[in-house]
Design an enzyme around this catalytic site. Structure first.
Site, mmCIF file in Angstrom:
data_model
loop_
_atom_site.group_PDB
_atom_site.id
_atom_site.type_symbol
_atom_site.label_atom_id
_atom_site.label_comp_id
_atom_site.label_asym_id
_atom_site.label_seq_id
_atom_site.Cartn_x
_atom_site.Cartn_y
_atom_site.Cartn_z
ATOM 1 N N CYS A 31 -6.453 1.049 2.891
ATOM 2 C CA CYS A 31 -7.388 2.180 2.909
ATOM 3 C C CYS A 31 -7.297 3.059 1.672
ATOM 4 O O CYS A 31 -8.270 3.737 1.340
ATOM 5 C CB CYS A 31 -7.143 3.013 4.153
ATOM 6 S SG CYS A 31 -7.649 2.181 5.660
ATOM 7 N N ASN B 133 -12.177 -3.049 0.363
ATOM 8 C CA ASN B 133 -11.127 -3.361 1.343
ATOM 9 C C ASN B 133 -11.782 -3.754 2.666
ATOM 10 O O ASN B 133 -12.275 -4.866 2.785
ATOM 11 C CB ASN B 133 -10.186 -2.162 1.485
ATOM 12 C CG ASN B 133 -9.090 -2.384 2.517
ATOM 13 O OD1 ASN B 133 -8.504 -3.455 2.552
ATOM 14 N ND2 ASN B 133 -8.830 -1.410 3.363
ATOM 15 N N GLU B 134 -11.813 -2.849 3.625
ATOM 16 C CA GLU B 134 -12.418 -3.199 4.930
ATOM 17 C C GLU B 134 -13.844 -2.679 4.956
ATOM 18 O O GLU B 134 -14.162 -1.723 5.651
ATOM 19 C CB GLU B 134 -11.585 -2.590 6.057
ATOM 20 C CG GLU B 134 -10.261 -3.299 6.256
ATOM 21 C CD GLU B 134 -9.438 -2.724 7.395
ATOM 22 O OE1 GLU B 134 -9.667 -1.564 7.801
ATOM 23 O OE2 GLU B 134 -8.529 -3.428 7.865
ATOM 24 N N GLU C 32 0.868 -1.185 0.000
ATOM 25 C CA GLU C 32 0.000 0.000 0.000
ATOM 26 C C GLU C 32 0.896 1.223 0.000
ATOM 27 O O GLU C 32 1.974 1.213 0.605
ATOM 28 C CB GLU C 32 -0.883 0.004 1.261
ATOM 29 C CG GLU C 32 -1.746 1.264 1.338
ATOM 30 C CD GLU C 32 -2.789 1.247 2.454
ATOM 31 O OE1 GLU C 32 -2.667 0.430 3.385
ATOM 32 O OE2 GLU C 32 -3.725 2.069 2.380
HETATM 33 O O1 AHR Z 1 -2.194 -1.698 6.789
HETATM 34 C C1 AHR Z 1 -2.610 -0.443 7.201
HETATM 35 C C2 AHR Z 1 -4.111 -0.274 7.149
HETATM 36 O O2 AHR Z 1 -4.743 -1.148 8.026
HETATM 37 C C3 AHR Z 1 -4.747 -0.582 5.835
HETATM 38 O O3 AHR Z 1 -4.687 0.489 4.975
HETATM 39 C C4 AHR Z 1 -6.149 -0.895 6.203
HETATM 40 O O4 AHR Z 1 -6.769 -1.805 5.330
HETATM 41 C C5 AHR Z 1 -6.053 -1.436 7.605
HETATM 42 O O5 AHR Z 1 -6.947 -0.841 8.441
#
Ligand code: AHR
Length: 669
Positions: free
Chosen positions: A248, A381-382, A56
């Site tokens: 994120c 993602n989440e 990321e």
């Molecule tokens: O890995 C850091 C963050 O943790 C990521 O962006 C997110 O998916 C998670 O909350």
């Protein structure tokens, strides 16, 4: 439910006379436990791509990290147009720096810099600070390039210099800007000195005017644009897959800030930057980074190229029309979701389509006619809530209809358990997800306690993608990063034995996040820390590398028998597998206790096991960390050990991960 054949059984055994027989008389201690590996009938196949990485753009992992570009804000498109740049006004110099956008060099990124030198004195112009300083190495060539046009005066001489501490000149050159039309220029610089905190300076030595845009300084050693030392560490991990672009950043703070893969394609100079979602330091930690933009120089094409370079499966994660639910929570209305679904379909075509298909053609024009062989796609993602399940269903239907071979990954939210997690899992089952993405960031103790998390997971339905995990120790003080201790890494190793034992259910796993700039981080811990010149792989890195480099083909059931007298103090975790390519039993054992553990090992169902086994051990003090420039502490130490036969004793050091590779012939093929 799973077959007991594969279950890890803790058997409380009374003393076993047979054990005593194995103990050499000069070491009169009885092994504390017995570990039995059943090699009669290997179980499920382990996904060869199981151990991957999570990339990321967080902690300056892309710009200022893996992407080797040294110039920050190279197109003057940051919201503060001169962010990263500063005026260079030497003795007796006078001039101006102004930003313009009329008749630009690159219409998509219209802003450019005009240097007007009224009195150059000893030099008037502009400098770039890089990403917390530019790391320059003696002997490492640099390609300097830019677009320029001169003003009404005759040809303008632009002096290019790299300066380090105390204004030391590291290298310099000069370019004659002689055209009034925008023209690309370039020059190779050969620094003779090393400096981690250098800066670039561009100055005019005569009165005159020059317009500059798309300024770039790239090490000539950066194949495909990747910083070689970081790339070397990634290669050594032998990752099975690369998850990208997050995290994120996929979701964005709001929908406008979501990751849009299509705007990361095409000529690098024409890609429009966007504020990085981590700019505001939204996790509430780390270094202030008001200059954190995503340049998209490392975009989706480069991601696929990275995977090809690493021999890893690409695993993209796409926005499902829901921004981060911890932040704006913005959602595209259900009736406007189609373009998001179309983005997913187009990405698959971009990766896999024939070079004459609409998106395959874009890929081919960018230099890769052959398909990239995309197999996975994660939707969101989440994410959580009924809105997510509705959206996932629409993505799933559309992707399945057009690309039935793609494995679709759904979210189980940001939590490792609880009501939302259960609802999402139930939804994913019903909606036929191939894999469910689980995330866990928790103290080391959670990882030890959850080493059996998957022993009782259902064996049918979606498989597990452990898509983000890391053991999080306490911070020593507010504002400091959570340390990457050996305790955390060892707990992850114990947990990973559970992933491997259950590799029929857990198909993919990636530690997160991967990279962090020590001067510009937002999250901790991370797998690899770096500055402008050096990198420090953490103990967790060595654990990941050890698992990844000791992957095997099929699970072998293991059974640990711990005598009652030792149950209070023993902390043993194990997995075993057979490597069909080499004919070895690969055994991984974590001893998380502070005492050495004597184990009696019985490898059942093999013939001719014996001779020499390859042993790799990682062990350190619980608080040990690796840091930049210091000798690493928790690194693998490999040796050969003699194995008398299928039953033998081994001592496993305190706080250790050990891998034994044992050659064998199976009794019953
Ligand atoms: O890995 C850091 C963050 O943790 C990521 O962006 C997110 O998916 C998670 O909350």
């Amino acid at each position: 439910m799973r077959s007991p054949f594969f279950a890890l059984l803790f058997v409380l055994a009374a003393s076993i006379p047979w054990l005593a027989a194995q103990v050499p008389s000069q070491h009169p201690r009885v092994p504390a436990a017995t570990l039995t590996v059943d090699a009669h009938q290997p179980g499920a196949a382990i996904n060869p791509a199981m151990w991957g990485v999570f990339f990321e753009d967080i902690n300056f992992a892309a710009d200022g990290g893996l992407w080797a570009e040294l110039v920050k804000n190279r197109s003057f498109e940051f919201p503060h147009r001169l962010q990263g740049w500063f005026e260079v006004r030497r003795k007796n110099a006078r001039g101006t720096l102004t930003i313009h956008e009329d008749s630009p060099a690159i219409p998509e990124n219209p802003h450019y810099l005009r240097i007007t030198s009224q009195a150059p004195g000893e030099g008037y112009g502009v400098g770039n600070e890089g990403f917390r300083g530019m790391g320059i190495r003696a002997g490492e060539g640099l390609r300097f390039s830019f677009w320029a046009r001169r003003g009404p005066d005759a040809s303008v001489a632009l002096r290019v210099a790299l300066r380090g501490a105390e204004n030391r000149l590291l290298t310099e050159g000069s370019i004659q800007v002689d055209k009034t039309a925008w023209t690309p220029y370039s020059l190779t610089l050969n620094p003779t000195l090393t400096d981690p905190g250098s800066r670039l300076e561009l100055t005019l030595e005569h009165p005159g005017q020059v317009d500059l845009d798309a300024v770039s300084l790239m090490p000539t050693t950066a194949t495909h644009g990747f910083r070689p030392d970081l790339m070397g560490l990634l290669r050594d991990l032998k990752p099975g897959f690369v998850r990208f672009p997050g995290g994120c950043v996929v979701e964005g703070h709001d929908l406008a800030n979501r990751y849009q893969w299509k705007r990361t394609l095409g000529p690098a100079d024409a890609r429009r930057p966007m504020p990085n979602r981590w700019l505001d330091n939204m996790a509430g930690e780390g270094r202030f980074a008001p200059d954190y933009q995503q340049s998209f120089q490392l975009g989706f094409f480069e991601f696929f190229q990275l995977c090809a370079d690493l021999g890893a499966e690409p695993l993209p994660v796409l926005s499902c029309g829901m921004a981060c639910q911890f932040e704006s929570g913005e959602m595209v209305p259900a009736e406007s979701l189609d373009p998001f679904i179309q983005d997913a379909l187009d990405l698959i075509e971009f990766a896999n389509g024939a070079p004459d298909s609409p998106w395959g053609k874009v890929r081919a024009h960018m230099g890769h006619a052959a398909p990239f062989g995309l197999k996975f796609l994660a939707v969101g993602n989440e994410q959580w809530g009924p809105e997510y399940l509705d959206r996932f269903q629409r993505f799933e239907k559309a992707i399945r209809a057009r690309y039935p071979q793609i494995q679709i990954i759904g979210s189980s939210g940001p939590w490792s358990g609880g009501a939302d997690f259960d609802t999402l899992w139930a939804g994913m089952r019903e909606l036929r997800a191939d894999l469910v993405d689980e995330h866990y960031y928790a103290p080391p103790g959670w990882f030890l306690a959850n080493a059996h998390r998957y022993d009782h997971y259902p064996r049918s339905g979606p498989k597990v993608f452990a898509g983000e995990y890391a053991a999080h120790p306490e911070r020593p003080a507010p504002g400091t990063p959570r340390p990457n201790t050996w305790e955390a890494a060892m707990a992850e190793a114990a947990f990973m034995t559970g992933l491997e034992r259950n590799a029929d259910v857990v198909r993919l796993a990636s530690y997160a996040p991967l990279l962090a700039n020590v001067d510009a981080w937002q999250w901790s811990p991370n797998l690899i820390w770096f500055d402008s010149l050096q990198a420090a792989p953490t103990p967790s890195y060595w654990v990941q590398q050890t698992f990844s480099r000791n992957r095997a083909s099929r699970i072998l059931p293991v059974q640990l028998a711990i005598p009652p007298s030792a149950t209070a103090t023993a902390a043993l975790y194990a997995s075993a597998a057979v490597d069909d390519a080499t004919g070895e039993v690969v055994l991984k054992v974590v001893n998380a206790a502070r005492r050495p553990a004597d184990l009696d090992l019985r490898i059942q169902g093999v013939q001719g096991l014996g001779g020499t086994a390859r042993k790799t051990v990682l062990s350190a003090g619980l608080a040990d960390e690796n840091s930049l420039g210091a000798p690493p502490k928790a690194t693998p130490v490999t040796s050969d050990v003699s194995v008398p036969g299928p039953a033998f004793s081994q001592t496993f050091p305190p706080y250790s991960l050990t891998v034994l590779r044992l050659s064998m012939k199976r009794a019953h093929p």
